[in-house]
Design an enzyme around this catalytic site. Structure first.
Site, short mmCIF file in Angstrom:
data_model
loop_
_atom_site.label_atom_id
_atom_site.label_comp_id
_atom_site.label_asym_id
_atom_site.label_seq_id
_atom_site.Cartn_x
_atom_site.Cartn_y
_atom_site.Cartn_z
N LYS A 1 0.83 -1.26 -0.01
CA LYS A 1 0.09 0.19 -0.13
C LYS A 1 0.83 1.22 -0.05
O LYS A 1 0.50 2.25 -0.51
CB LYS A 1 -0.98 0.00 1.16
N LYS B 1 -3.32 1.04 8.66
CA LYS B 1 -3.44 -0.13 7.83
C LYS B 1 -2.35 -1.07 7.66
O LYS B 1 -1.09 -0.41 7.32
CB LYS B 1 -3.88 0.39 6.37
N GLY C 1 -9.36 -6.05 4.66
CA GLY C 1 -9.68 -5.39 5.97
C GLY C 1 -8.90 -5.69 7.32
O GLY C 1 -9.18 -5.08 8.09
N HIS D 1 -17.32 3.97 -1.05
CA HIS D 1 -16.20 3.13 -1.86
C HIS D 1 -16.77 3.10 -3.33
O HIS D 1 -17.80 2.54 -3.70
CB HIS D 1 -16.14 1.88 -1.04
N ARG E 1 -6.37 -7.98 -10.46
CA ARG E 1 -7.16 -9.22 -10.83
C ARG E 1 -8.53 -9.05 -10.96
O ARG E 1 -8.98 -7.54 -11.22
CB ARG E 1 -7.06 -9.91 -9.76
P1 ADP Z 1 -8.16 -3.67 2.02
O1 ADP Z 1 -6.79 -3.90 1.07
O2 ADP Z 1 -8.22 -4.29 3.23
O3 ADP Z 1 -9.42 -4.11 1.27
P2 ADP Z 1 -8.63 -0.93 1.41
O4 ADP Z 1 -7.59 0.17 1.71
O5 ADP Z 1 -9.10 -1.34 0.29
O6 ADP Z 1 -8.27 -2.30 2.45
O7 ADP Z 1 -9.81 -0.44 2.32
C1 ADP Z 1 -11.04 -1.35 2.33
C2 ADP Z 1 -12.33 -0.63 2.84
O8 ADP Z 1 -11.75 0.26 4.16
C3 ADP Z 1 -12.57 0.59 1.79
O9 ADP Z 1 -13.66 -0.15 0.88
C4 ADP Z 1 -13.38 1.57 2.88
O10 ADP Z 1 -14.79 1.17 3.14
C5 ADP Z 1 -12.42 1.73 3.95
N1 ADP Z 1 -11.49 2.47 4.05
C6 ADP Z 1 -10.20 2.48 3.39
N2 ADP Z 1 -9.30 3.70 3.86
C7 ADP Z 1 -10.27 4.46 4.28
C8 ADP Z 1 -10.14 5.92 4.73
N3 ADP Z 1 -8.95 6.59 4.43
N4 ADP Z 1 -11.19 6.38 5.15
C9 ADP Z 1 -12.29 5.88 5.26
N5 ADP Z 1 -12.46 4.52 5.02
C10 ADP Z 1 -11.38 3.91 4.38
#
Ligand code: ADP
Length: 662
Positions: A120, A162, A169, A212, A297
């Protein structure tokens, strides 16, 4: 650019996506090869491919994640390409390279792009240097707790921690105040180390009212990149998507132009050359959007894009992997209609969505235009402990959003999935929610609207009718058994089932169900409520009857003492049979004669008070164009005749009662 002919594709995955890829292979005249573990030996996806290779034990690390085994399987059957599906090895750059080292075409983006997006922090850095907006935050190499704390403080609360190499998640923590910070950093690091082998974190400003929104992108090996519009996936639970739709209810032409441009820039920065998804978080309040990540993917939710564009994304993946240029240009793409996908899971919403396992005894879906099913199961399939408990993806497409929503509601009401508890009822409640109908929601919707403790209302009358259905179904089975044992047509038997009692439990409550059959009806008493049931028709797993003048149709499946019943009113419910308490045979019941199948009464040959001897013809019935004459099987006196000529009777109707004279 050299083009390579793909003749055989090994699908390094399982379940619905394996079947999905095999379908496109077939349509392209390409041979498909499934791989399967012990637990999946009888799974439908194995049948859906042209060939299948057993790759070992049920544990994923020894089968679906075992790179050498999968490459070995491809070589053994002469497959010259591998499609990884989603999950498992789909975003594993080493595996993509291993395929190429073995002269097997990798159907996915180049390993460099996969690698870059696997972290990330690196992904964010690349995006920042290519003008793609990213969430304000920290993604540096210094991972000391002190520095992370300092960075979080300067970003300003709330912040989101993260796992840099995370996904799904895992390793994510929202932190609202300073006092929670150090503990959250430590636990996020621990979780990340455990799940992904690295404790590196990034920190982001937490967007409180975020939606999202992701863009499907597509690249070829000639430097072309297009986007196939957006999908909105804000309806999530524990950061996992539950519902996906396209177009997004908040999309405007202006926003679409801006976001798609950012998505294409992101793809171009990576020389992206296959299917991918650029995920953004859209700030509902400010209208700003930020890059989250690129999934390198095919996504679970790709069907909604296929439905609104009319394209086959798997076919496009295969073509790109073969070296063909994209067959469609951005200008020729347009959106037609509105599509929604829901994920049907074996899980219990009333028990914190815990996954469920077991056998799906009955699975059927309504056949309506615009409904597409992508499913892992058929009747008799098992949901095992080894894999994701997704049962099916339900995709509906309508001319507009309201039509799509109403079709989805219809699908959910009429989908029959009996044997394991699912989130079907939860999905139905979701579709009925006014905010969903209005398209007004953000990523917190499920948590805010449904909270931690979900409990579905079931009306007492409906519950009683389910119990009536269960009792009549069991009663009919006993009838059939009796009929079989006595070899029709002489199987007109004593009736030990007048005045029966069944005891059921539903959740914490117990119910005593008392019933008896008269001429044409069944009289049920449950908790002092009386029900007169007629027009009973039982065929296979379907039970129909009229109660209170209204004809109802149920589907039913049983597993030991568990009874699963579906009716459109409440998806499905499960009740437990506690005990069946047949009364002792009374003298009266001994002389009863029963219709073992739905019949028409042709004639009644005796009347009350008549003396009969063993073999006397009593009643003539017709059923399925065959006549049956009911004869007395002992000497006696006719006590009662319950039917008349021309009457249509359901299976199990008591016809006549004869008191024997010894
Ligand atoms: P993963 O790789 O675990 O799927 P993501 O970065 O894609 O993680 O984020 C998963 C979800 O978390 C997103 O769809 C959103 O709902 C929430 N999310 C991620 N980053 C943020 C942020 N900066 N602020 C609010 N919600 C977030």
């Amino acid at each position: 650019m050299k083009q390579t002919h793909i003749h055989t594709i090994l699908i390094a995955n399982r379940g619905e996506i394996s079947s999905r890829v095999a379908r496109t292979c077939r349509q392209m005249g390409i041979k498909s090869v499934a791989v399967f573990s012990d637990a999946d030996r009888d799974a439908p996806f194995v049948q859906d491919a042209d060939m299948a290779v057993h790759i070992g034990p049920s544990t994923v690390s020894k089968s679906y994640l075992d790179q050498q085994k999968i490459v070995g399987a491809a070589k053994a059957v002469g497959a010259n390409a591998i499609h990884p599906g989603y999950g498992f090895l789909s975003e594993n750059a080493d595996f993509a390279e291993l395929c190429e080292q073995n002269n097997i075409i990798w159907i996915g983006p180049n390993p460099k792009a996969i690698n870059a997006m696997g972290s990330k922090s690196e992904a964010k850095r690349i995006m920042q240097s290519n003008g793609v907006p990213t969430v304000p935050g920290y993604q540096g190499d210094d991972q000391s707790n002190d520095l992370l704390k300092e960075e979080a403080m300067s970003i300003g609360f709330p912040v989101l921690l993260k796992a840099t190499t995370g996904g799904g998640g895992k390793g994510m923590r929202i932190v609202h105040q300073e006092s929670e910070l150090v503990g959250a950093i430590e636990s996020a690091k621990r979780e990340s180390k455990h799940a992904f082998g690295s404790e590196e974190l990034i920190i982001e400003k937490y967007i409180n009212s975020g939606r999202h929104i992701e863009f499907q992108i597509f690249g070829d090996k000639h430097g072309n990149v297009i986007h196939l519009f957006e999908r909105e996936c804000s309806i999530q639970r524990r950061y996992q998507k539950v519902m996906e739709e396209s177009p997004s209810p908040v999309m405007t032409l202006n926003l679409q132009n801006k976001m798609s441009e950012a998505a294409i820039n992101a793809a171009k920065a990576l020389n992206y050359d296959n299917a991918g998804t650029v995920e953004f978080i859209f700030d509902d309040k400010s209208g700003d959007f930020y890059f989250l990540e690129i999934n390198t993917r095919l996504q679970v939710e790709h069907p909604v894009t296929e439905e609104i564009t009319g394209l086959d994304l798997v076919q496009m993946q295969i073509e790109s992997a073969q070296g063909f240029p994209l067959s469609i240009s951005q200008e020729n793409l347009s959106v037609k209609g509105y599509s929604i996908e829901l994920r049907l899971y074996a899980e219990n919403p009333e028990n914190n969505f815990l996954p469920e396992t077991g056998i799906i005894h009955l699975f059927s879906v309504p056949k309506i235009n615009g409904f597409r099913l992508e499913s892992t199961v058929k009747s008799g399939s098992e949901i095992s402990i080894y894999y994701d408990p997704m049962i099916a993806k339900l995709i509906v497409t309508g001319n507009n959003r309201l039509q799509a929503l109403s079709k989805m509601k219809y699908v959910l009401e009429n989908l029959v999935c009996l044997g394991v508890t699912t989130n079907q009822r939860f999905l139905l409640e979701l579709m009925k929610h006014q905010d969903i109908i209005n398209g007004e929601y953000n990523t917190h919707f499920i948590q805010n609207e449904f909270g931690q403790h979900i409990s579905f209302d079931t009306s007492v009358e409906f519950l009683h009718e389910c119990m009536i259905c269960a009792s009549l179904y069991q009663w009919n089975l006993r009838q059939q058994k009796r009929t079989l044992l006595t070899h029709l047509p002489s199987g007109w038997r004593n009736s030990p089932y007048q005045d029966q009692f069944d005891k059921y439990s539903y959740k914490e409550d117990e119910y005593l169900v008392n019933y008896k059959s008269t001429n044409n009806d069944f009289h049920f008493t449950i908790s002092e409520n009386e029900y007169i049931i007629n027009d009973l028709v039982i065929e296979g797993n379907s039970v129909q009857f009229t109660s209170n003048g209204i004809r109802k149709k149920f589907s039913i499946a049983t597993d030991k003492d568990s009874v699963y019943i579906h009716h459109p009113q409440a998806s499905s419910i499960r009740i437990e049979l506690q005990a069946r308490l047949p009364l002792q045979d009374s003298e009266d019941e001994k002389g009863s004669y029963i219709a073992p199948m739905p019949s028409q009464v042709i004639s009644v040959l005796v009347k009350k008070g008549d003396q009969v001897t063993s073999g006397t013809a009593l009643i003539v019935l017709s059923s399925m164009k065959m006549e049956n004459t009911i004869t007395a099987h002992e000497d006696g006196i006719v006590q009662d005749v319950y039917v008349t000529s021309d009457q249509s009777i359901p299976s199990g109707t008591e016809l006549i009662n004869i008191k024997s004279v010894e």
